[in-house]
Design a protein around this motif. Structure first.
Motif, mmCIF file in Angstrom:
data_model
loop_
_atom_site.group_PDB
_atom_site.id
_atom_site.type_symbol
_atom_site.label_atom_id
_atom_site.label_comp_id
_atom_site.label_asym_id
_atom_site.label_seq_id
_atom_site.Cartn_x
_atom_site.Cartn_y
_atom_site.Cartn_z
ATOM 1 N N TYR A 183 13.349 -14.046 27.683
ATOM 2 C CA TYR A 183 14.505 -14.444 26.573
ATOM 3 C C TYR A 183 14.073 -15.709 25.670
ATOM 4 O O TYR A 183 14.297 -15.454 24.632
ATOM 5 C CB TYR A 183 15.785 -14.823 27.245
ATOM 6 C CG TYR A 183 16.233 -13.528 27.940
ATOM 7 C CD1 TYR A 183 16.339 -12.430 27.260
ATOM 8 C CD2 TYR A 183 17.315 -13.804 29.188
ATOM 9 C CE1 TYR A 183 17.000 -11.243 27.858
ATOM 10 C CE2 TYR A 183 17.832 -12.638 29.747
ATOM 11 C CZ TYR A 183 17.845 -11.287 29.211
ATOM 12 O OH TYR A 183 18.330 -10.341 29.676
ATOM 13 N N ALA A 184 13.585 -16.688 26.041
ATOM 14 C CA ALA A 184 13.353 -17.631 25.300
ATOM 15 C C ALA A 184 11.997 -17.347 24.346
ATOM 16 O O ALA A 184 12.606 -17.802 23.168
ATOM 17 C CB ALA A 184 12.659 -18.831 26.227
ATOM 18 N N MET A 185 11.187 -16.290 24.533
ATOM 19 C CA MET A 185 10.294 -16.012 23.642
ATOM 20 C C MET A 185 10.988 -15.301 22.137
ATOM 21 O O MET A 185 10.599 -15.450 21.518
ATOM 22 C CB MET A 185 9.322 -14.854 24.176
ATOM 23 C CG MET A 185 8.324 -15.278 25.076
ATOM 24 S SD MET A 185 7.106 -16.494 24.410
ATOM 25 C CE MET A 185 7.798 -17.996 25.003
ATOM 26 N N ILE A 186 11.993 -14.481 22.914
ATOM 27 C CA ILE A 186 12.681 -13.685 21.646
ATOM 28 C C ILE A 186 13.791 -14.612 21.101
ATOM 29 O O ILE A 186 13.876 -14.723 19.571
ATOM 30 C CB ILE A 186 13.684 -12.625 22.397
ATOM 31 C CG1 ILE A 186 12.786 -11.816 23.298
ATOM 32 C CG2 ILE A 186 14.261 -11.529 21.232
ATOM 33 C CD1 ILE A 186 13.330 -10.707 24.137
ATOM 34 N N ALA A 187 14.244 -15.492 21.847
ATOM 35 C CA ALA A 187 15.261 -16.473 21.336
ATOM 36 C C ALA A 187 14.516 -17.450 20.288
ATOM 37 O O ALA A 187 15.516 -17.759 19.178
ATOM 38 C CB ALA A 187 15.864 -17.417 22.217
ATOM 39 N N LEU A 188 13.499 -17.695 20.550
ATOM 40 C CA LEU A 188 12.739 -18.707 19.419
ATOM 41 C C LEU A 188 12.724 -17.928 18.314
ATOM 42 O O LEU A 188 12.799 -18.490 17.111
ATOM 43 C CB LEU A 188 11.163 -18.956 20.190
ATOM 44 C CG LEU A 188 11.325 -20.128 21.086
ATOM 45 C CD1 LEU A 188 9.972 -19.871 21.779
ATOM 46 C CD2 LEU A 188 11.651 -21.357 20.434
ATOM 47 N N GLY A 189 12.295 -16.766 18.257
ATOM 48 C CA GLY A 189 12.190 -15.842 16.901
ATOM 49 C C GLY A 189 13.566 -15.941 16.290
ATOM 50 O O GLY A 189 13.646 -16.283 14.709
ATOM 51 N N TYR A 190 14.707 -15.783 16.991
ATOM 52 C CA TYR A 190 15.994 -15.824 16.141
ATOM 53 C C TYR A 190 16.189 -17.479 15.457
ATOM 54 O O TYR A 190 16.481 -17.669 14.648
ATOM 55 C CB TYR A 190 17.127 -15.575 17.144
ATOM 56 C CG TYR A 190 17.408 -14.390 17.329
ATOM 57 C CD1 TYR A 190 18.264 -13.504 16.395
ATOM 58 C CD2 TYR A 190 16.953 -13.586 18.551
ATOM 59 C CE1 TYR A 190 18.345 -12.188 16.697
ATOM 60 C CE2 TYR A 190 17.402 -12.295 18.720
ATOM 61 C CZ TYR A 190 18.009 -11.622 17.763
ATOM 62 O OH TYR A 190 18.226 -10.275 17.846
ATOM 63 N N THR A 191 15.932 -18.368 16.604
ATOM 64 C CA THR A 191 16.386 -19.777 16.235
ATOM 65 C C THR A 191 15.405 -20.234 15.077
ATOM 66 O O THR A 191 15.888 -20.911 14.114
ATOM 67 C CB THR A 191 16.462 -20.499 17.487
ATOM 68 O OG1 THR A 191 17.420 -21.355 17.506
ATOM 69 C CG2 THR A 191 15.015 -21.443 17.382
ATOM 70 N N MET A 192 14.174 -19.907 14.994
ATOM 71 C CA MET A 192 13.287 -20.567 14.014
ATOM 72 C C MET A 192 13.631 -19.589 12.660
ATOM 73 O O MET A 192 13.709 -20.336 11.578
ATOM 74 C CB MET A 192 11.931 -20.298 14.303
ATOM 75 C CG MET A 192 11.307 -21.027 15.399
ATOM 76 S SD MET A 192 9.745 -20.646 16.289
ATOM 77 C CE MET A 192 8.673 -21.151 14.570
ATOM 78 N N VAL A 193 13.811 -18.557 12.726
ATOM 79 C CA VAL A 193 14.316 -18.055 11.326
ATOM 80 C C VAL A 193 15.640 -18.397 10.910
ATOM 81 O O VAL A 193 15.819 -18.727 9.923
ATOM 82 C CB VAL A 193 14.190 -16.336 11.649
ATOM 83 C CG1 VAL A 193 14.980 -15.828 10.442
ATOM 84 C CG2 VAL A 193 12.909 -16.032 11.697
ATOM 85 N N TYR A 194 16.375 -18.954 11.802
ATOM 86 C CA TYR A 194 17.634 -19.338 11.557
ATOM 87 C C TYR A 194 17.607 -20.710 10.810
ATOM 88 O O TYR A 194 18.114 -20.967 9.731
ATOM 89 C CB TYR A 194 18.605 -19.152 12.500
ATOM 90 C CG TYR A 194 20.133 -19.800 11.904
ATOM 91 C CD1 TYR A 194 21.074 -18.983 11.252
ATOM 92 C CD2 TYR A 194 20.466 -21.137 12.438
ATOM 93 C CE1 TYR A 194 22.326 -19.511 10.970
ATOM 94 C CE2 TYR A 194 21.435 -21.464 11.715
ATOM 95 C CZ TYR A 194 22.767 -20.915 11.442
ATOM 96 O OH TYR A 194 23.691 -21.280 10.823
#
Lengths: 321, 236
Positions: free
Chosen positions: A17-28
């Motif tokens: 989950y963290a791997m995917i969440a990092l993508g969301y959060t960095m782009v945001y």
């Protein structure tokens, strides 16, 4: 049920989950947009590996040759040799998937999001949802609607303090920790990493420093997409079949994780991801609430947002005149 | 010789004409100030010159090179550096890291250590607070940091947008002394200010901006004695 088993399971689910969440959060954090097509990048990663492993005619021949060679040259058992070959091909296809996803992330950003820079957040959000459906439909047209399996090898089991634990859990856990530490160091210590922080805070001021904001945004999409490809591998490693909408649920969950941790915050995404992994794993181990594990994750989101709207590690900006 | 020349610069915000074709220039080694009331278009001028907001028409020429269409991030390398209105330092980074970002444009930086020493020498308070997160600084310290950060790229021209904003009179004097020092050491300065008295006192030449047009230009000392200016901007 064993405590060590639960811990390892929680952390490896959380790591994914963290791997995917990092993508969301960095782009945001950097482009100030919610990239709802991010989950589908995972799907594209998984199908890329499918193509590499199952669909290229020569891979089977090549695989058999390598396995034969291992048997003859190294004196391995046939089964072991075959497994090693499958694992090796899986890792090679992961590398290809990482590259394909990075390129796809950059192309999507360039074609779909860049023209909308400065447009209303709603327009960008709808576009992201559109990209999500586009990717899902394209995959359905190309690969069909049925679930398919992508073998990436059997990693076996280990005994840890008398408990049998699947090695793929440990691999997921270790790889995600390494990636998280690496990413943190990259952001903290490199020139480019500091530039990313600067861009996320103030694009105008960052430009005044000579930072090419567009290049930093592209880079962010590339990193996020590479992590999504890794998450795709973590899904295949569990021997779960893939479909064209496989990215949707992990995408939403990881987005939840990012919001729990405080969207825009890199350590927040890590904490949120792990926390969600723990909650889900513990929930599945309690028979009464096990069927509601997804609902429980979202319930936690609601509670955390009620108590701390900016998320666990999210910060409220203080402005000084 | 004009280091920076702005020709017929026009900027629109939607239907509002923020700048109605202004002309001004800054010669090498000068301090030129652009004064005017709130909403006259001072910050718009600064931001459009450096490429942060799009220009409708007109030209910006720097060092005989037309930079009207040059993206903002490339101007630092040409020797232009801006201290934006409201400082806009990076609040989440430390003082040291902010200064590091100031030198971002210099890829192979052999003089980084000397540069940072130079900034610390000019602003001793920044050295005391170098590992502090920038958001914890006071307003005056933030202004010093913003100026220090802009100096890290060795600018030929420094564009200062409202450096006196929100500072106590004592601090304003300190900041303006430093601006003069920086100028004496060879950096050309374009200063946008609401505090017209202070700005005119250190400037060589001045332009008065009123609702998007330049209504007056001339020698700064003469302008201080101009009755209209006295009435409108100096409060005398």
């Amino acid at each position: 049920m064993n405590i060590l088993d639960i811990i390892i399971n929680s952390l490896s689910t959380g790591g994914t989950y963290a791997m995917i969440a990092l993508g969301y959060t960095m782009v945001y954090g950097i482009a100030k947009m919610l990239n709802f097509a991010h989950g589908d990048i995972i799907m594209v990663g998984a199908y890329t590996m499918l193509v590499c492993i199952n669909r290229i005619p020569y891979t089977t021949k090549l695989g058999n040759m390598v396995a034969d060679m291992l048997v003859k040259q190294c004196g391995l058992e046939e089964k072991v040799a075959a497994n090693i070959t499958v694992i090796a091909f899986g890792i090679i296809s992961l590398i290809i998937a990482v590259i394909v996803c990075m390129l796809l992330g950059m192309i999507v950003e360039k074609l779909a999001y860049k023209p909308l820079r400065g447009a209303s957040p709603l327009a960008v959000l709808i576009t992201a949802i559109g990209v999500s459906y586009l990717l899902q439909s394209a995959a359905q047209i190309i690969f069909g609607p049925n679930q398919q399996n992508v073998p990436v090898g059997d990693f076996g089991k280990s005994k840890l303090f008398g408990v049998e634990i699947s090695n793929y859990l440990i691999i997921t856990l270790v790889v995600s920790v390494v990636v998280m530490v690496g990413l943190t160091l990259f952001i903290k210590l490199t020139r480019t990493g500091r530039a990313m922080v600067a861009v996320s805070e103030d694009k105008g001021a960052a430009q005044l420093m000579g930072i090419n904001v567009n290049a930093i945004i592209t880079l962010t999409f590339a990193i996020g997409s590479a992590l999504a490809a890794l998450a795709a591998y973590f899904t295949l490693i569990k021997n779960v079949g893939i479909t064209n909408n496989m990215g949707a649920m992990p995408g939403i969950k990881a987005f939840t994780a990012a919001v729990i941790g405080g969207i825009g915050s890199v350590p927040g995404a890590m904490v949120g991801g792990i926390l969600l992994g723990v909650i889900e794993t513990v929930a599945t181990k309690i028979p009464v609430i096990a069927p509601y594990k997804d609902a429980i994750s979202f319930l936690v989101l609601v509670i955390i947002l009620l108590v701390k709207p900016s998320g666990l590690l999210g910060k409220k900006r203080r402005e000084k005149v | 010789m004009a280091l920076l020349e702005v020709k017929d610069l026009e900027v629109n915000y939607g239907v509002i004409r923020a700048l109605k074709g202004i002309n001004f220039h800054v010669n090498k080694g000068e301090i030129v100030t652009l004064i005017g009331a709130n909403g006259a278009g001072k910050t718009t001028t600064m931001q459009s010159v450096i490429g942060l907001i799009p220009i409708k028409s007109g030209h910006v020429v720097y060092n005989d090179q037309d930079i009207t269409k040059t993206p903002c991030h490339k101007l630092v390398n040409l020797g232009m550096s801006q201290v934006p209105e409201g400082r806009r330092i990076f609040q989440e980074l430390t003082v040291y890291e902010n200064l590091m970002m100031g030198a971002y444009s210099i890829k192979k930086n052999d003089t980084f250590k000397d540069d940072i020493e130079m900034v610390y020498k000019r602003f001793p308070r920044l050295e005391e607070r170098k590992s502090q997160i920038a958001s914890t600084l006071s307003g005056g310290e933030q202004q010093m940091l913003a100026m220090g950060r802009a100096l890290m790229s060795h600018p030929d021209i420094l564009l200062l947008d409202e450096p006196s904003m929100g500072l106590s009179p004592l601090l304003v004097t300190e900041i303006f002394d430093i601006i003069q020092e920086i100028n004496k050491e060879g950096t050309t300065i374009l200063l946008v200010e609401q505090n017209a008295k202070k700005a005119l006192s250190i400037a060589d030449r001045a332009y008065v901006l009123e609702t998007g047009s330049i209504v007056l230009e001339g020698d700064a000392k003469e302008m201080m004695n101009n009755d209209d200016i006295k009435k409108a901007y100096l409060g005398e």
